[in-house]
Design a protein around this motif. Structure first.
Motif, PDB file in Angstrom:
ATOM      1  N   TYR A 111      -2.564  -6.553  -5.185  1.00  0.00           N
ATOM      2  CA  TYR A 111      -2.686  -7.368  -6.392  1.00  0.00           C
ATOM      3  C   TYR A 111      -1.294  -7.772  -6.852  1.00  0.00           C
ATOM      4  CZ  TYR A 111      -7.531  -5.827  -6.909  1.00  0.00           C
ATOM      5  OH  TYR A 111      -8.870  -5.583  -6.713  1.00  0.00           O
ATOM      6  N   ASN A 137       1.442  -8.345  -9.610  1.00  0.00           N
ATOM      7  CA  ASN A 137       1.657  -7.586 -10.846  1.00  0.00           C
ATOM      8  C   ASN A 137       1.030  -8.279 -12.054  1.00  0.00           C
ATOM      9  OD1 ASN A 137       3.087  -5.499  -9.616  1.00  0.00           O
ATOM     10  ND2 ASN A 137       5.061  -6.532  -9.872  1.00  0.00           N
ATOM     11  N   SER A 138       1.034  -9.589 -12.030  1.00  0.00           N
ATOM     12  CA  SER A 138       0.547 -10.355 -13.180  1.00  0.00           C
ATOM     13  C   SER A 138      -0.966 -10.237 -13.376  1.00  0.00           C
ATOM     14  CB  SER A 138       0.926 -11.821 -13.029  1.00  0.00           C
ATOM     15  OG  SER A 138       0.393 -12.348 -11.829  1.00  0.00           O
ATOM     16  N   LYS A 184      -2.825  -7.304 -12.120  1.00  0.00           N
ATOM     17  CA  LYS A 184      -3.276  -5.914 -11.988  1.00  0.00           C
ATOM     18  C   LYS A 184      -3.990  -5.453 -13.257  1.00  0.00           C
ATOM     19  CE  LYS A 184       0.046  -4.128  -8.621  1.00  0.00           C
ATOM     20  NZ  LYS A 184       1.233  -3.270  -8.400  1.00  0.00           N
TER      21      LYS A 184
END
Length: 126
Positions: A59, A61-62, A64
């Motif tokens: 995923y 980071n933005s 997750k």
């Protein structure tokens, strides 16, 4: 060989959408498969990917904690459940597949993806 993405649309911030990707002409079992997106004026980026080997996931980071990827090999399909959507999630979303021997998908890179579907537009706006 075809990948067909669907499920995009207009949603308010905080809302949810579920994207689907149906494969035809090949079997997804042997492919890592993922979602990528491209916003106007920005480079295409990896959103999420799921392995064909062990079901492991990637995923960005933005996304997750908000997005969940899943696959149904019996239906030859891929899904992306998107919750708590933000205006910055607005983009054209593409599904793409990479052979199980590759490493692009699970690292969020689009360079090694073998097959691409036409995108579906997601707009998050009030």
């Amino acid at each position: 060989v075809q990948l067909q993405a669907s499920g995009g649309g207009l949603v308010q911030p905080g809302g949810s959408l579920r994207l689907s990707c149906a494969a035809s002409g090949f079997t997804l079992d042997d492919y890592h498969i993922g979602w990528f997106r491209q916003a106007p004026g920005k480079e295409r980026e990896g959103v999420s990917c799921i392995s064909s080997v062990d079901g492991s996931t990637y995923y960005a980071n933005s996304v997750k904690g908000r997005f969940t990827i899943s696959r149904d090999n019996a239906k030859n399909s891929l899904y992306l459940q998107m919750n708590s959507l933000k205006p910055e999630d607005t983009a054209v979303y593409y599904c793409a597949a990479e052979t199980r021997y590759g490493s692009s998908c699970l690292s969020g890179s689009y360079y090694g993806m073998a097959y691409w579907g036409k995108g579906t537009l997601v707009t998050v706006s009030s």
